[in-house]
Design an enzyme around this catalytic site. Sequence first.
Site, PDB file in Angstrom:
ATOM      1  N   ARG A  50      14.306  54.652 -57.546  1.00  0.00           N
ATOM      2  CA  ARG A  50      13.597  55.725 -56.531  1.00  0.00           C
ATOM      3  C   ARG A  50      14.762  55.884 -55.082  1.00  0.00           C
ATOM      4  O   ARG A  50      14.843  56.967 -54.876  1.00  0.00           O
ATOM      5  CB  ARG A  50      12.150  55.241 -56.054  1.00  0.00           C
ATOM      6  CG  ARG A  50      11.747  56.388 -55.249  1.00  0.00           C
ATOM      7  CD  ARG A  50      10.232  56.170 -55.024  1.00  0.00           C
ATOM      8  NE  ARG A  50       9.859  55.081 -54.136  1.00  0.00           N
ATOM      9  CZ  ARG A  50       8.810  54.374 -53.456  1.00  0.00           C
ATOM     10  NH1 ARG A  50       7.634  54.989 -54.101  1.00  0.00           N
ATOM     11  NH2 ARG A  50       8.704  53.277 -52.832  1.00  0.00           N
ATOM     12  N   LYS A 146      12.292  59.300 -49.997  1.00  0.00           N
ATOM     13  CA  LYS A 146      11.708  58.369 -49.243  1.00  0.00           C
ATOM     14  C   LYS A 146      12.788  58.108 -47.946  1.00  0.00           C
ATOM     15  O   LYS A 146      13.722  57.201 -47.843  1.00  0.00           O
ATOM     16  CB  LYS A 146      11.490  57.002 -49.917  1.00  0.00           C
ATOM     17  CG  LYS A 146      10.715  56.103 -49.137  1.00  0.00           C
ATOM     18  CD  LYS A 146       9.613  55.098 -50.085  1.00  0.00           C
ATOM     19  CE  LYS A 146       9.362  54.018 -49.255  1.00  0.00           C
ATOM     20  NZ  LYS A 146       8.162  54.439 -48.339  1.00  0.00           N
ATOM     21  N   GLU A 179      -2.325  62.798 -49.182  1.00  0.00           N
ATOM     22  CA  GLU A 179      -1.704  61.440 -49.205  1.00  0.00           C
ATOM     23  C   GLU A 179      -1.867  60.690 -47.632  1.00  0.00           C
ATOM     24  O   GLU A 179      -2.259  61.794 -46.764  1.00  0.00           O
ATOM     25  CB  GLU A 179      -0.231  60.820 -49.538  1.00  0.00           C
ATOM     26  CG  GLU A 179       0.809  61.399 -48.873  1.00  0.00           C
ATOM     27  CD  GLU A 179       2.338  61.189 -49.734  1.00  0.00           C
ATOM     28  OE1 GLU A 179       2.349  59.972 -50.261  1.00  0.00           O
ATOM     29  OE2 GLU A 179       3.093  61.838 -49.601  1.00  0.00           O
TER      30      GLU A 179
HETATM   31  N1  PXG Z   1       3.050  57.668 -49.352  1.00  0.00           N
HETATM   32  C1  PXG Z   1       3.938  57.600 -48.524  1.00  0.00           C
HETATM   33  C2  PXG Z   1       4.115  58.691 -47.735  1.00  0.00           C
HETATM   34  C3  PXG Z   1       4.713  56.304 -48.384  1.00  0.00           C
HETATM   35  O1  PXG Z   1       5.459  56.012 -47.306  1.00  0.00           O
HETATM   36  C4  PXG Z   1       3.374  55.489 -50.357  1.00  0.00           C
HETATM   37  C5  PXG Z   1       3.014  56.713 -50.450  1.00  0.00           C
HETATM   38  C6  PXG Z   1       3.074  54.369 -51.286  1.00  0.00           C
HETATM   39  O2  PXG Z   1       4.044  54.168 -52.203  1.00  0.00           O
HETATM   40  P1  PXG Z   1       4.330  52.906 -52.878  1.00  0.00           P
HETATM   41  O3  PXG Z   1       5.819  52.912 -53.625  1.00  0.00           O
HETATM   42  O4  PXG Z   1       4.711  51.713 -51.680  1.00  0.00           O
HETATM   43  O5  PXG Z   1       3.351  52.379 -53.427  1.00  0.00           O
HETATM   44  C7  PXG Z   1       4.201  55.168 -49.213  1.00  0.00           C
HETATM   45  C8  PXG Z   1       5.072  53.640 -48.801  1.00  0.00           C
HETATM   46  C9  PXG Z   1       3.631  51.418 -43.783  1.00  0.00           C
HETATM   47  C10 PXG Z   1       4.722  51.814 -44.807  1.00  0.00           C
HETATM   48  O6  PXG Z   1       4.032  50.893 -42.585  1.00  0.00           O
HETATM   49  C11 PXG Z   1       4.468  52.763 -45.897  1.00  0.00           C
HETATM   50  C12 PXG Z   1       5.712  52.818 -46.775  1.00  0.00           C
HETATM   51  C13 PXG Z   1       6.850  52.565 -46.202  1.00  0.00           C
HETATM   52  C14 PXG Z   1       7.141  51.746 -45.105  1.00  0.00           C
HETATM   53  C15 PXG Z   1       5.985  51.722 -44.267  1.00  0.00           C
HETATM   54  O7  PXG Z   1       2.491  51.592 -44.113  1.00  0.00           O
HETATM   55  N2  PXG Z   1       5.701  53.854 -47.762  1.00  0.00           N
END
Ligand code: PXG
Length: 288
Positions: A50, A146, A179
């Site tokens: 990713r 991301k 989301e």
């Molecule tokens: N949606 C968004 C917008 C994200 O940023 C997820 C879904 C979940 O993805 P994963 O691959 O982690 O299952 C994310 C994850 C935080 C934080 O502080 C969250 C994310 C990145 C950095 C910090 O909650 N991303």
Amino acid sequence: MKIYLNGKFVEEEDAKVSVFDHGLLYGDGIFEGIRAYDGVVFMLKEHIDRLYDSAKSLCIDIPLTKEEMIDVVLETLRVNNLRDAYIRLVITRGVGDLGLDPRKCEKPTIFCIAIPMPPLLGEDGIRVITVSVRRLPVDVLNPAVKSLNYLNSVLAKIQANYAGVDEAFLLDDKGFVVEGTGDNIFIVKNNVLKTPPVYQSILKGITRDAVIKLAKEEGIKVIEEPLTLHDLYTADELFITGTAAEIVPVFEIDGRVINNKQVGEITKKLKEKFKEIRTKWGIKVYDE
Ligand code: PXG
């Protein structure tokens, strides 16, 4: 704590980037949040894939192969003697000048931080609200990338903080729920698991993918379809998934109580299964 920065491991106080770095000046960069459980980096290959897709989309040419990047993550855990950790891997456009033209940046800045971190939102059920900030449409800035530009999520979080709840849910430009600020959304209705499809404005979460796979293995029907607020308000179970938060039940949304503030049966099952596979689906850090 030792941090990987541009090919070297340095102490935290020496882990500094330039004020001319375009990651800082323009949010011009990408990242991954990854977890290691008992010496296994959970779905590391998928995170790296990713990351490289995000880089390709933004024309950032990462000067390491995917295998070398995997080694950066593993080595960061080893030099810090960690078996359980939250890992932040960041690639910026690099150091340039005060114009935003990326051609001024010769090479990307790469750093990797690993720290022990409990589940971000705790272990209990949470309260959420829907906020007025909308998720960015795919033709504006695709949330599938991301990137280091998280202002959309930050603004949503500010509204949740102001309302005194744990998390914010965002709608897309059509009014469908897509989301949370850093997590994907699932509901259970009549024993069917439902989640927004990737063609809506969402990040294809690694935890989301794992949960879908686990549910299918358990014989639970999974449907990826657009969800409305009505679907969430009337859900039998509601939960979010993310690397930082893991799997967290939602007990209240916009004042509507879900499942009497109890963890639902399917949520419980998926949390148990996730605990079993999180030390199996991944790459080992140490030879054992
Ligand atoms: N949606 C968004 C917008 C994200 O940023 C997820 C879904 C979940 O993805 P994963 O691959 O982690 O299952 C994310 C994850 C935080 C934080 O502080 C969250 C994310 C990145 C950095 C910090 O909650 N991303």
